[in-house]
Design an enzyme around this catalytic site. Structure first.
Site, PDB file in Angstrom:
ATOM      1  N   GLY A 144       0.749  -1.341   0.317  1.00 32.02           N
ATOM      2  CA  GLY A 144      -0.248  -0.230   0.181  1.00 32.02           C
ATOM      3  C   GLY A 144       1.001   0.874   0.035  1.00 32.02           C
ATOM      4  N   LEU A 145       0.802   2.408   0.285  1.00 33.76           N
ATOM      5  CA  LEU A 145       0.898   3.617   0.242  1.00 33.76           C
ATOM      6  C   LEU A 145       1.739   3.446   1.171  1.00 33.76           C
ATOM      7  CD1 LEU A 145      -1.206   6.306   0.582  1.00 33.76           C
ATOM      8  CD2 LEU A 145      -0.211   5.901  -1.305  1.00 33.76           C
TER       9      LEU A 145
ATOM     10  N   HIS B 246     -16.726   4.977  10.723  1.00 30.22           N
ATOM     11  CA  HIS B 246     -16.923   6.217   9.259  1.00 30.22           C
ATOM     12  C   HIS B 246     -18.007   6.729   9.734  1.00 30.22           C
ATOM     13  CE1 HIS B 246     -16.047   8.300   5.856  1.00 30.22           C
ATOM     14  NE2 HIS B 246     -15.210   9.144   6.365  1.00 30.22           N
TER      15      HIS B 246
ATOM     16  N   SER C  46     -17.441   8.880   0.385  1.00 33.40           N
ATOM     17  CA  SER C  46     -16.485   9.831   1.621  1.00 33.40           C
ATOM     18  C   SER C  46     -17.040  11.259   2.143  1.00 33.40           C
ATOM     19  CB  SER C  46     -15.191  10.618   0.293  1.00 33.40           C
ATOM     20  OG  SER C  46     -14.726  11.390   0.575  1.00 33.40           O
TER      21      SER C  46
ATOM     22  N   ARG D 188     -15.062  12.144  12.752  1.00 34.20           N
ATOM     23  CA  ARG D 188     -15.510  11.326  12.812  1.00 34.20           C
ATOM     24  C   ARG D 188     -16.160  10.443  13.773  1.00 34.20           C
ATOM     25  NH1 ARG D 188     -11.644   8.964   8.309  1.00 34.20           N
ATOM     26  NH2 ARG D 188     -11.918  10.367   6.475  1.00 34.20           N
TER      27      ARG D 188
ATOM     28  N   HIS E 248     -13.930   1.749   9.553  1.00 34.52           N
ATOM     29  CA  HIS E 248     -12.814   2.103   8.523  1.00 34.52           C
ATOM     30  C   HIS E 248     -11.428   1.726   8.850  1.00 34.52           C
ATOM     31  CE1 HIS E 248     -12.054   4.087   4.925  1.00 34.52           C
ATOM     32  NE2 HIS E 248     -11.347   5.310   5.734  1.00 34.52           N
TER      33      HIS E 248
ATOM     34  N   GLU F  45      -0.526   2.196   8.069  1.00 31.31           N
ATOM     35  CA  GLU F  45      -1.737   2.138   9.517  1.00 31.31           C
ATOM     36  C   GLU F  45      -1.243   0.755  10.311  1.00 31.31           C
ATOM     37  OE1 GLU F  45      -5.557   1.102   7.839  1.00 31.31           O
ATOM     38  OE2 GLU F  45      -6.786   0.976   9.677  1.00 31.31           O
TER      39      GLU F  45
ATOM     40  N   LEU G 118      -3.681   8.606   3.651  1.00 27.56           N
ATOM     41  CA  LEU G 118      -2.748   8.789   2.813  1.00 27.56           C
ATOM     42  C   LEU G 118      -1.386   9.406   3.413  1.00 27.56           C
ATOM     43  CD1 LEU G 118      -5.480   9.247  -0.065  1.00 27.56           C
ATOM     44  CD2 LEU G 118      -5.056   6.856   1.477  1.00 27.56           C
TER      45      LEU G 118
END
Lengths: 248, 646
Positions: B51-52, B275, B293, B339, B410, B434, B450
């Site tokens: 992932g990122l 979320h 989103s 959130r 989420h 994460e 992100l």
């Protein structure tokens, strides 16, 4: 509703494979197509039979992992990813054929799972901008006209699912390749490598046993992200320019 | 409660420098030992996850000249779940000239995390955020632009500036493809070796150092041993312990849990993010939940009918009979509260019987005003793909009927404990994105995942891992090394066990039941009584799983049930630790809401005198009492106070 599935079953690469018929009962129309396959797999497992293998991950239409041919159409009747196809698109009593992507460049691993490693190798050949970490100028150093940015974006939305290849009578991967060539070629950052990129990517595409593009357009017709067919014209233009420049 | 865990010695982050906060990252980069370019070729790093956080680290370490091996369970690194992030990425660029700064991003993130994160780490994150945007633009990430050609921004929950960069509703996809392309460039250059369809099933620890992994080739079933001088876990979060979540189907805790079992401490496992804007559950067959989103809250208005049980078509409910409850309760942040607060508010109105849709588990997210104000084309340009997705899933047209949304699991703020260098308690084991716990405290702000993933992978890890690698290369190992042999054998034994039980229940049926327990008792609201019940039920169900699960097929083939069974087995162990953590933390903070600890108006009530610490847990055996190590949190810059978004 009740559905009859005819599913491609193939143990592995060496196996010949065959269509096998299954009944799935009490299908809700709010189920996604993959959730319907989950129901089938639960049933098969309890009966001690091998569940149907299929690729999937995000189930929200963005990772590009899922994809099967449904009644002869890549991703089925709704021009979306298989995971975003819902059973409300079918009716009680329907007989649905489910097959893997069929292309020489995408060998079947098992059942509906194919190997799409060829796409990664096309990207390795040149589908990037060389920008080592830490070398970047300020993000605003280089304004990009909105029209160019939008065109790049439209091409960049490709999820690499491979439906374009499955739909093409030649099993060509040209829409995938063209999407990346267009995305990077529209941006000022992408210019230094533009000519070399298109040549290397197209060479790799051909080496992977994808077929040639003959402008049939089936690829764009099934693309869940609506990658426009004219990206292929852009690719051809870039390729011709690169070859004619004689600088490679 | 002492019967559930043991309290051990406190733990400290030894790596963060002292002194003015804005100089700490510079100081650390300067004090960290370097590896000269010629020596990097002799050093190897395994990175699990693409992932990122994983792809960016693999690309960057590959560029630096290390020998990198990268692993992912998907068929291509491009499919990692970062791809599904929609809204955007924060950066303190202050391109809007609206008072933003590195300090403000730092402040917002510490406050948003409800004072349960480390100041030093968060400040560094805010500093690095600026470089991330530059890096991504250079790679060709097509961020949204204005007509002048410059980058556009929008706002996200919990902040009052516009610092979020975005690429329509596909920001994660575009950032991940950027990192993926950089990674593939290194694959072509020969610095990164990519292993797709490989799942890490065990960590190899030799002489106290992380020295490799055992991975299963998911196509052939071969159990492979891979060695390296350091191991990086970038394997994501564990939200799928709830069965239904916005995570991808394959997301799992196995990599980090296996490391935890080998000695890495697991921090704040109960900190999960629910979320607020997801598409509600529609039936028992449901396999996952889809996020809408948070950016929709920029223009959409959230409401429920004022009257309980109001069954009218939403369009027939007149304005004065609607309760725009977020705007009413939190006038200064309105629909853009963080959130955790938005989720709990939705739960509260549904508990009052004012929820809408099937089962009364939903609230409206209404764009009628936005369409009137901006016109439909503008709404389409900004949110079109999200609206299409909603329509595709629900069969309803959100341009005409308000969307229905409900909170869903989420993101997980908890994860393996790491120091300022992102190194876990096992030397040589680094954890990024994460999968670690470090930056978000008890609640993550929107568009910060992100930012953290890319900060860790592009800029932090590549400047800290060298300090460890400088003492390498370490002793050469082979498959006959006793620790490696033992690890591979334990993996084989576990697989054989799962295949031989041949019981009466599928893996999914266990997973679904575990998810129900977690959602009911360890979800949006937690109580002493509920958590105790959950622990009991998890243990019973785990015992049943190991006696009654049915996994068909063999190990020597692509076997998706077997893959799932191994992951669910680890979720069972994690679930118990989450409940113990939630039980021991007798306060409410961020996403962790204990019903016993709330203010008069129902807001989360922290107890800083008792709980201003990171709870880092040590594994002692399945079903055994874990040992709690506390890392005290000190706030030198941001004053700890009750969060207020009113």
């Amino acid at each position: 509703m009740n559905i009859t599935l005819r599913v491609w079953r193939q143990k592995g690469r060496g196996d010949e494979g065959r269509m096998v018929t299954y009944k799935v009962e009490d299908v809700s129309q709010d189920m996604s197509f993959l959730e319907m396959l989950d129901v089938l797999n639960e049933k098969l497992t309890l009966a001690g039979e091998d569940p149907v293998a299929f690729d999937h991950d995000c189930r929200e239409g963005i990772c590009g992992a899922c994809g099967v041919v449904i009644n002869g159409v890549a991703h089925g009747p709704e021009t979306t990813t298989t995971c975003q196809l819902h059973m409300r698109s079918f009716k009680d009593g329907d007989v649905i054929d489910v097959e893997p992507w069929r292309a020489k460049a995408f060998p079947v691993i098992k059942d509906l799972v194919v190997d799409r490693g060829a796409f990664d190798r096309i990207i390795q050949a040149g589908g990037y901008i060389s920008a080592p970490t830490g070398t970047a100028p300020d993000a605003h150093a280089n304004p990009i006209p909105k029209a160019d940015a939008d065109r790049a974006f439209d091409a960049a939305t490709c999820i690499g699912c491979g439906a374009c290849v499955a739909a093409c009578p030649n099993a060509s991967g040209m829409l995938f390749t063209a999407a990346k060539v267009t995305h990077l070629g529209m941006l000022p950052q992408g210019q230094p490598e533009r000519a070399a990129r298109v040549v290397k990517m197209v060479n790799q595409h051909d080496e992977e046993d994808f077929g040639g593009c003959t402008n049939i357009g089936e690829c764009a017709a099934v693309c869940p992200k609506g990658i426009p067919l004219d990206t292929i014209s852009q690719l051809n233009k870039d390729l011709l320019g690169a070859l004619a420049s004689g600088k490679l | 409660m002492t019967e559930l865990y043991i309290e051990g010695d406190p733990i400290r982050d030894e790596k963060a420098p002292e002194g003015p906060i804005e100089q700490r990252w510079d100081k650390r980069r300067f004090s960290a030992k370097l590896v000269n370019p010629a020596n990097r070729r002799k050093l190897s790093v395994i990175i699990v996850g693409t992932g990122l956080a994983g792809a960016s680290a693999a690309a960057t370490l590959g560029e630096a000249g290390y020998q990198v091996s990268s692993f992912c369970y998907q068929d291509s690194p491009r499919r990692a779940h970062s791809i599904a992030a929609q809204g955007g990425i924060n950066a303190a660029k202050n391109y809007r000239n609206d008072g933003d700064s590195i300090y403000r991003l730092f402040y917002d993130t510490v406050k948003g995390g409800d004072f349960r994160s480390r100041e030093s780490n968060v400040y560094r994150l805010a500093q690095v955020s600026v470089e991330i945007i530059d890096q991504c633009v250079a790679q060709g990430v097509p961020f949204a632009r204005e007509y002048g050609g410059l980058l556009d921004n929008r706002s996200f929950g919990g902040v009052q500036v516009s610092r979020t960069f975005y690429a329509r509703g596909q920001t994660g996809q575009q950032l991940l493809i950027g990192a993926y392309q950089a990674l593939e460039r290194q694959v072509a250059a020969g610095t990164v070796k990519m292993h797709t369809r490989h799942e890490m099933l065990e960590l190899i620890v030799v002489d106290g150092r992380a020295r490799g992994i055992i991975a299963r080739d998911m196509v052939t079933g071969e159990i492979e041993t891979h060695f390296a001088d350091a191991v990086v876990l970038a394997s994501g979060g564990y939200g799928n312990v709830f069965f239904l979540s916005t995570n991808a189907m394959g997301c799992n805790v196995t990599a980090t849990w296996r490391a935890h079992r080998k000695g890495a401490l697991f921090a704040n496992p109960c900190f999960t993010q629910i979320h607020p804007t997801c598409i509600p559950v529609s039936g028992d067959y449901q396999s996952k939940l889809t996020l809408m989103s948070e950016s929709l809250r920029n223009d959409g208005r959230i409401w429920v009918p004022k009257k309980a049980g109001d069954q009218r078509d939403p369009r027939q409910i007149p304005e004065d009979e609607r309760d725009y409850y977020l705007e009413r309760i939190y006038p200064s942040f309105g629909n853009l509260v963080p959130r955790d607060i938005a989720s709990r508010a939705a739960k509260n109105v549904c508990d009052e019987g004012r929820g809408v849709g099937p089962g009364g588990l939903g609230v409206y997210l209404d764009f009628a005003d936005a369409i009137k104000r901006m016109g439909r084309p503008a709404v389409e340009a900004k949110y079109g793909n999200l609206f299409d997705m909603y329509q595709r899933i629900t069969g309803e047209n959100p341009y005409e009927v308000p969307m229905r949304i409900y909170p869903a699991v989420h993101y997980t703020m908890g994860g393996l404990w790491v120091d300022y260098d992102l190194q876990s308690t096992i030397p040589g084991l680094f954890v990024t994105g994460e999968a670690n716990f470090s930056d978000h405290g008890a609640n993550r702000l929107g568009a910060s995942a992100l930012m953290q993933g890319l900060a860790d992978g592009y800029f932090v890890l590549p400047n800290t891992i060298n300090d460890y690698l400088a003492s390498g290369p370490f002793e050469k190992l082979d498959e006959n090394t006793p620790e490696a042999k033992e690890a591979a054998e334990s993996v084989r034994a576990r697989i054989n066990k799962l295949l031989s039980i041949d019981g009466n229940r599928t893996v999914d049926s266990f997973h679904r039941e575990l998810g129900h327990i977690m959602w009911e008792y360890c979800g949006m609201e937690r109580t002493e009584e509920g958590l105790r019940k959950a622990i009991e039920r998890i243990r019973e169900l785990r015992d049943e799983f190991w006696q009654n699960v049915k996994v068909v097929g063999t190990n020597d083939e692509l076997n998706q049930s077997l893959e799932k069974a191994g992951r669910v087995a680890d979720f069972f162990e994690l679930a118990e630790l989450m409940c113990i953590d939630a039980l021991h933390r007798r306060e409410s903070c961020g996403g962790h809401f204990r019903a016993e600890s709330q203010t008069e108006d129902g807001e989360a009530l922290r107890h800083d005198d008792e709980f201003a610490y990171v709870a880092a847990w040590e594994f002692t055996g399945t079903g055994e009492q874990p040992v709690l190590h506390k890392e005290n949190l000190e706030y030198e810059y941001v004053e700890m106070k009750q969060r207020s978004y009113k």
